[in-house]
Motif scaffolding. Sequence first.
Motif, mmCIF file in Angstrom:
data_model
loop_
_atom_site.group_PDB
_atom_site.id
_atom_site.type_symbol
_atom_site.label_atom_id
_atom_site.label_comp_id
_atom_site.label_asym_id
_atom_site.label_seq_id
_atom_site.Cartn_x
_atom_site.Cartn_y
_atom_site.Cartn_z
ATOM 1 N N ARG A 154 0.807 -1.228 0.000
ATOM 2 C CA ARG A 154 0.000 0.000 0.000
ATOM 3 C C ARG A 154 0.840 1.278 0.000
ATOM 4 O O ARG A 154 0.369 2.334 -0.421
ATOM 5 C CB ARG A 154 -0.951 0.016 1.184
ATOM 6 C CG ARG A 154 -0.310 0.146 2.542
ATOM 7 C CD ARG A 154 -1.346 0.551 3.596
ATOM 8 N NE ARG A 154 -2.292 -0.527 3.827
ATOM 9 C CZ ARG A 154 -2.259 -1.336 4.886
ATOM 10 N NH1 ARG A 154 -1.316 -1.184 5.800
ATOM 11 N NH2 ARG A 154 -3.146 -2.282 5.036
ATOM 12 N N GLU A 155 2.088 1.183 0.454
ATOM 13 C CA GLU A 155 2.928 2.381 0.462
ATOM 14 C C GLU A 155 3.510 2.623 -0.929
ATOM 15 O O GLU A 155 3.667 1.686 -1.720
ATOM 16 C CB GLU A 155 4.050 2.238 1.484
ATOM 17 C CG GLU A 155 3.553 2.213 2.922
ATOM 18 C CD GLU A 155 4.705 2.169 3.911
ATOM 19 O OE1 GLU A 155 5.578 3.060 3.826
ATOM 20 O OE2 GLU A 155 4.739 1.242 4.743
ATOM 21 N N SER A 206 -3.523 -0.980 -2.584
ATOM 22 C CA SER A 206 -4.016 -1.763 -1.442
ATOM 23 C C SER A 206 -4.809 -2.965 -1.925
ATOM 24 O O SER A 206 -5.475 -2.909 -2.966
ATOM 25 C CB SER A 206 -4.919 -0.907 -0.551
ATOM 26 O OG SER A 206 -4.207 0.168 0.015
ATOM 27 N N THR A 263 -8.003 -4.768 -1.090
ATOM 28 C CA THR A 263 -9.221 -4.394 -0.349
ATOM 29 C C THR A 263 -10.047 -5.594 0.075
ATOM 30 O O THR A 263 -10.887 -5.465 0.965
ATOM 31 C CB THR A 263 -10.089 -3.447 -1.192
ATOM 32 O OG1 THR A 263 -10.454 -4.107 -2.415
ATOM 33 C CG2 THR A 263 -9.332 -2.162 -1.509
ATOM 34 N N SER A 309 -7.214 -1.970 -4.882
ATOM 35 C CA SER A 309 -7.910 -0.700 -4.641
ATOM 36 C C SER A 309 -8.429 -0.068 -5.920
ATOM 37 O O SER A 309 -9.382 0.710 -5.881
ATOM 38 C CB SER A 309 -6.974 0.267 -3.908
ATOM 39 O OG SER A 309 -5.699 0.338 -4.532
ATOM 40 N N THR A 316 1.014 -8.393 6.161
ATOM 41 C CA THR A 316 0.419 -7.058 6.330
ATOM 42 C C THR A 316 0.952 -6.313 7.538
ATOM 43 O O THR A 316 0.627 -5.140 7.739
ATOM 44 C CB THR A 316 -1.105 -7.169 6.415
ATOM 45 O OG1 THR A 316 -1.467 -8.185 7.367
ATOM 46 C CG2 THR A 316 -1.700 -7.545 5.070
#
Length: 401
Positions: free
Chosen positions: A34-35, A79, A81, A93, A107
């Motif tokens: 996600r980063e 991300s 989801t 995402s 995670t």
Amino acid sequence: MAAFVIVGGGLAAAKAAEALREEGFDGEIVLVGREPHLPYERPPLSKGYLQGSDERDKIFVHDADWYREHDVDVRTGVSVTAVDPAAHEVTLSGGERLRYDKLLLATGAQPRRLTVPGHERVLYLRTVDDSDRLRGTFSTARKVAIIGAGWIGLETAAAARAAGAEVTVIEQGQQPLLSALGPEIGAVFADLHREHGVDLRLGARLAEITETGVRLADGTAIDADAVLAGIGAVPDTELAAAAGLTIDNGVKVGADLRTSDPDIYAAGDVANAHHPRLGHHVRVEHWANALNQPPVAARAMLGRPAAYDEPPYFYTDQYDLGMEYLGHVPPGTPHDVVIRGDLSGREFLAFWLRDDRVIAAMNVNIWDQGDHLKALVLAQTPVDRAALADPKVPLEKLVRS
């Protein structure tokens, strides 16, 4: 062609991709983080990188060329989801759905958040962006208040002092690191920080974050230009829970890191893994698990025998103190602590004993005994306490097969 998906952007995710290729997997690997950064290691964020002694490039597990050369599809700034175990798909995402044959959840964990009035003013440390923000804050703040005297709290206190800020650490326990190390060793860290100018407020309860600092439950006001909270972390189990996996202080997995779904695995901070040597589940939020669990998960994902049985390990660097800790003392376990060396001079070994067996060991500013400490922890045989405390007795002589 088989497709493996790895969810996470930290050390565990990157090492899992590396291990799969080293184990000969030639199928598709997609790593979703996600980063917006390539996977990186987190310990420097509160240590060398935060203090400016580690270069930014050094924190990354691999550079972009490595992922290209090893045909790993890295999706940064994306991300996952949802996980659909029945369809063997994850949803991203942007709406894309990826099929997987095997899925690894790496995670990690998220900082535990304060809930007192004014909590929205508080800074936290988890990501490299957080560390960058803190570096800037420490360079300009005259006074910093840190909530919590755990590992993150104390390491950031050392960094803030190195940057020249006045530091107050607020801890509700009677010593720093009380739950991790106990009162005797906690006092060593208390003395260390006081000697370096930290105002350590023990047995103190936080009531409010104010516009000018913090207010304690007894009414004491402490001025601060910035407030940082380091009060622990919680495993990031949202995806796993929504997918119906068993959650128990993290994602519950076996020694092979397999979850309650046969095609989903978990490693690193999020995984509460059954430990064959200890005989129970353990979740450890430290670098060693993120480094060493992924090769086990990779072998298991490929259908090979695998079990993670390394003793828990963590380390810290604060001012001129370096420490390594190996083993596990479950909360509430009756135990004794035996010290070998100079406690007040902060050059010693410490041993946690249960039934005269070493269940954990720590070296502080002594760097040539690590193998012997590990052997003692793994041996699980009775030792002579007097000999254990005597520096004249070689540790290798205390290890019985």
